[in-house]
Design an enzyme around this catalytic site. Structure first.
Site, PDB file in Angstrom:
ATOM      1  CG  ASP A  59       2.592  -9.524   6.018  1.00  0.00           C
ATOM      2  OD1 ASP A  59       2.564 -10.050   7.145  1.00  0.00           O
ATOM      3  OD2 ASP A  59       1.806  -8.625   5.666  1.00  0.00           O
ATOM      4  N   GLY A  96       0.819  -1.201   0.000  1.00  0.00           N
ATOM      5  CA  GLY A  96       0.000   0.000   0.000  1.00  0.00           C
ATOM      6  C   GLY A  96       0.853   1.251   0.000  1.00  0.00           C
TER       7      GLY A  96
END
Length: 340
Positions: free
Chosen positions: A127, A104
Site C-alpha cells: 500500500d 498493525g
C-alpha cells in the site's frame, strides 16, 4: 546482541523473502544467530520459533509471499499476549527481533519496545502507506503488476469500445492507483486523498468518446468505494457507456518481486541487523532520498503520524500520510480528453 529473530506479519508483500534473506545473512556475517518465527505474532506467542542459517534462505530472493508465512493476530494487542510472546523469545535466548509488515505489525513492535524488548520494524506492505519511508517493500512490484494488467484491459476495452473501472488495493492510500494509473495511461484516477465529482467523471467519459476515443480506463483506489459501487454511481449520474468493472484485488500481492523491491528489501534488512547489533531497538527502518533512515517506532505507530527529515538528519513525526497529489494533477494534464 548475539541472537535475534525475524518475523513477517499482516498482509504479505513481494520482497518480504528478500528482506528475511538479508536479515539472516547479514546477521551471520556479523557473528550473530538468527531464528525465524512462523506466522508472525501468533507464532511468537505459541513458540513456533526455529533457527535459520544461510541455506534456509537460499533461492528465496526471487519468490513472492513470505516463506515464514504471515497471520493477523489481534490478541497480541492485549497485555497477556505481549507478555507470552516476550516469554517465548527469552526462552529461546533471543535478544532482539526484526518485524516486517504494515502499521498493525508496527503496533506490535511498539508494544515490544514499551516492554523493554528491542524491536526494529521494516515497512512491508504493497500500500505504501507506512510513515517514515518514501517507499515500502512490495509497492514497486504491486504497481508493476497493476500496470501489466491495466495494459491487458486496455487491449480488450479497445476491441469493444468499453469503459473499464479498475479497482486496485491500497486501503486508505491512493499511491498504487496514482502510480499505476499514470504508467498505464489511465483516463481518470480516483483516490481517497482527493475529492471527486461523479458528474464530472461522467462528463469526462462522454467528452472522451465524443472526441474519438475508442475506450476508457478509470483506475479506482479501494479506499474510495468498491468498483461495483462506483459503476452504479456512474450509471445513476447518467453514464451511458458500455461499462465494465474489474477488481485486481489480491493479484497485486503475488508474483516475483521487482529488482527495485529486492534491492530495497535487502538494504533495509541489513540495516535492521546493524541497528540491533548496536543495541538500538524501538526503531523503524525507511528510505528517504535513496538513503537508509531510522525513525522512532513509538511515533510512527501512532495514528496520523508522518516523518520529515531535518538538516541534521533527525526524524520528526508530525503529519498523516498523503499520496502525492501532484501525480493526480499530472494525469489530468496527460489524459487529455480530446486525444485517443
Amino acid at each position: 546482541m548475539k541472537r535475534i529473530a525475524v518475523l513477517t506479519s499482516g498482509g504479505d508483500a513481494p520482497g518480504m523473502n528478500a528482506a528475511i534473506r538479508a536479515v539472516v545473512r547479514k546477521a551471520i556475517s556479523e557473528g550473530m544467530e538468527v531464528y525465524g518465527i512462523n506466522q508472525g505474532y501468533y507464532g511468537m506467542v505459541t513458540g513456533d520459533i526455529f533457527p535459520l542459517d544461510a541455506n534456509s534462505v537460499g533461492d528465496t530472493i526471487n519468490r513472492g509471499g513470505t516463506f515464514l508465512r504471515s497471520a493477523r493476530y489481534p490478541e497480541f494487542a492485549e497485555l497477556e499476549g505481549q507478555l507470552k510472546g516476550i516469554e517465548q523469545l527469552k526462552k529461546h535466548g533471543i535478544e532482539g527481533v526484526v518485524v516486517i509488515g504494515g502499521d498493525g505489525s508496527y503496533h506490535g513492535a511498539m508494544r515490544l519496545t514499551e516492554h523493554g524488548f528491542p524491536a526494529v520494524g521494516l515497512p512491508g506492505t504493497i500500500d505504501n502507506d507506512i510513515v517514515g519511508t518514501d517507499y515500502t517493500i512490495g509497492f514497486d512490484t504491486a504497481v508493476a503488476t497493476a500496470v501489466e494488467n491495466l495494459d491487458r484491459l486496455r487491449d480488450t476495452s479497445a476491441s469493444h469500445n468499453r469503459t473499464f473501472v479498475v479497482e486496485v488495493m491500497g486501503r486508505n492510500a491512493g499511491d498504487i492507483a496514482l502510480w499505476s494509473g499514470i504508467a498505464a495511461g489511465a483516463d481518470q484516477i480516483i483516490v481517497p486523498e482527493e475529492e471527486f465529482n461523479i458528474d464530472e467523471v461522467v462528463s469526462n467519459v462522454r467528452a472522451g468518446y465524443a472526441a474519438g476515443k475508442h475506450h476508457q480506463i478509470i483506475v479506482l483506489a479501494e479506499g474510495v468505494m468498491s468498483g461495483d459501487e462506483f459503476a452504479k454511481t456512474m450509471k445513476a449520474a447518467g453514464d451511458d457507456s458500455d461499462l465494465r468493472v474489474t477488481n485486481l484485488g489480491h493479484l497485486l500481492r503475488g508474483g516475483s518481486p521487482t529488482a527495485r523491491d529486492r534491492v530495497l528489501a535487502s538494504r533495509m534488512g541489513a540495516y535492521a541487523v546493524q541497528l540491533l547489533k548496536e543495541g538500538r531497538g524501538g526503531l523503524a527502518v525507511g528510505v528517504h532520498n535513496e538513503e537508509m533512515v531510522e525513525s522512532p517506532i513509538l511515533g510512527l505507530a501512532e495514528e496520523g503520524a508522518l516523518f520529515s527529515l531535518t538538516d541534521e538528519g533527525k526524524i520528526v513525526v508530525n503529519n498523516p500520510h498523503k499520496a502525492d497529489l501532484r501525480l493526480a494533477a499530472l494525469n489530468r494534464d496527460l489524459a487529455n480528453q480530446s486525444s485517443k
